[in-house]
Design a protein around this motif. Structure first.
Motif, short mmCIF file in Angstrom:
data_model
loop_
_atom_site.label_atom_id
_atom_site.label_comp_id
_atom_site.label_asym_id
_atom_site.label_seq_id
_atom_site.Cartn_x
_atom_site.Cartn_y
_atom_site.Cartn_z
N LYS A 7 68.69 13.14 42.74
CA LYS A 7 67.37 13.74 43.01
C LYS A 7 66.99 14.73 41.92
O LYS A 7 65.90 14.64 41.36
CB LYS A 7 67.40 14.44 44.37
CG LYS A 7 66.13 15.19 44.71
CD LYS A 7 66.26 15.94 46.01
CE LYS A 7 65.05 16.81 46.27
NZ LYS A 7 65.18 17.60 47.49
N TYR A 8 67.89 15.66 41.62
CA TYR A 8 67.56 16.68 40.63
C TYR A 8 67.56 16.13 39.20
O TYR A 8 66.79 16.57 38.35
CB TYR A 8 68.48 17.90 40.78
CG TYR A 8 68.15 18.65 42.05
CD1 TYR A 8 66.95 19.32 42.18
CD2 TYR A 8 69.04 18.66 43.12
CE1 TYR A 8 66.62 20.00 43.35
CE2 TYR A 8 68.73 19.33 44.30
CZ TYR A 8 67.52 19.99 44.41
OH TYR A 8 67.19 20.64 45.57
N GLY A 9 68.42 15.15 38.94
CA GLY A 9 68.39 14.49 37.64
C GLY A 9 67.08 13.75 37.43
O GLY A 9 66.49 13.80 36.33
N SER A 10 66.61 13.10 38.46
CA SER A 10 65.33 12.39 38.39
C SER A 10 64.18 13.37 38.15
O SER A 10 63.30 13.12 37.33
CB SER A 10 65.09 11.62 39.69
OG SER A 10 63.75 11.21 39.78
N ILE A 11 64.21 14.47 38.85
CA ILE A 11 63.15 15.48 38.67
C ILE A 11 63.17 16.01 37.24
O ILE A 11 62.12 16.11 36.59
CB ILE A 11 63.29 16.63 39.69
CG1 ILE A 11 62.98 16.12 41.09
CG2 ILE A 11 62.39 17.80 39.33
CD1 ILE A 11 63.32 17.10 42.20
#
Length: 131
Positions: A7-11
């Motif tokens: 999730k945070y990598g995608s963001i």
């Protein structure tokens, strides 16, 4: 990879891509001389600079539109393929930035690939019928 890291990598990827493509797109739309010269060298016409700028800005926005991230990333992958070809065959000197941005866009496309409809696939949820 756990879902929190994804999730945070995608963001983070989408923020970086959006920042780069918003800047590049607005530079094209704003007529920054380097962009005007680059598209003049390509030889298709300045309309193509405007089209590319609109695609870059629109795609950057789509990266944060719920359910549309894959479409934004797909447009950016296609745009970067064109940029790589333009650098290799017309502009020079290096296509590396376009390759890197294309690969980062492809990663986002892979993450959100479930949003894409395949040929013959219905956009309706399973089990529902049309009235």
């Amino acid at each position: 990879m756990n879902s929190t890291a994804l999730k945070y990598g995608s963001i983070a990827l989408r923020v970086v891509l959006a920042a780069v493509f918003l800047a590049a797109g607005f530079a094209k739309l704003g007529g920054v001389q380097m962009m005007v010269d680059s598209f003049a060298a390509i030889g298709i016409g300045q309309w193509f600079r405007y089209l590319t700028g609109f695609i870059e800005v629109g795609s950057a926005i789509l990266l944060f539109a719920p359910g549309k991230q894959a479409y934004g990333a797909m447009l950016l992958v296609g745009t970067m393929i064109g940029a790589v070809l333009a650098h290799l065959f017309i502009l020079g000197p290096s296509a590396v930035p376009a390759v890197v941005l294309g690969l980062l866009s492809a990663i986002v496309l892979f993450i959100y690939r479930g949003q894409l409809l395949l040929v013959g696939q219905s956009s309706q949820p399973l089990g529902e019928t049309r009235a």
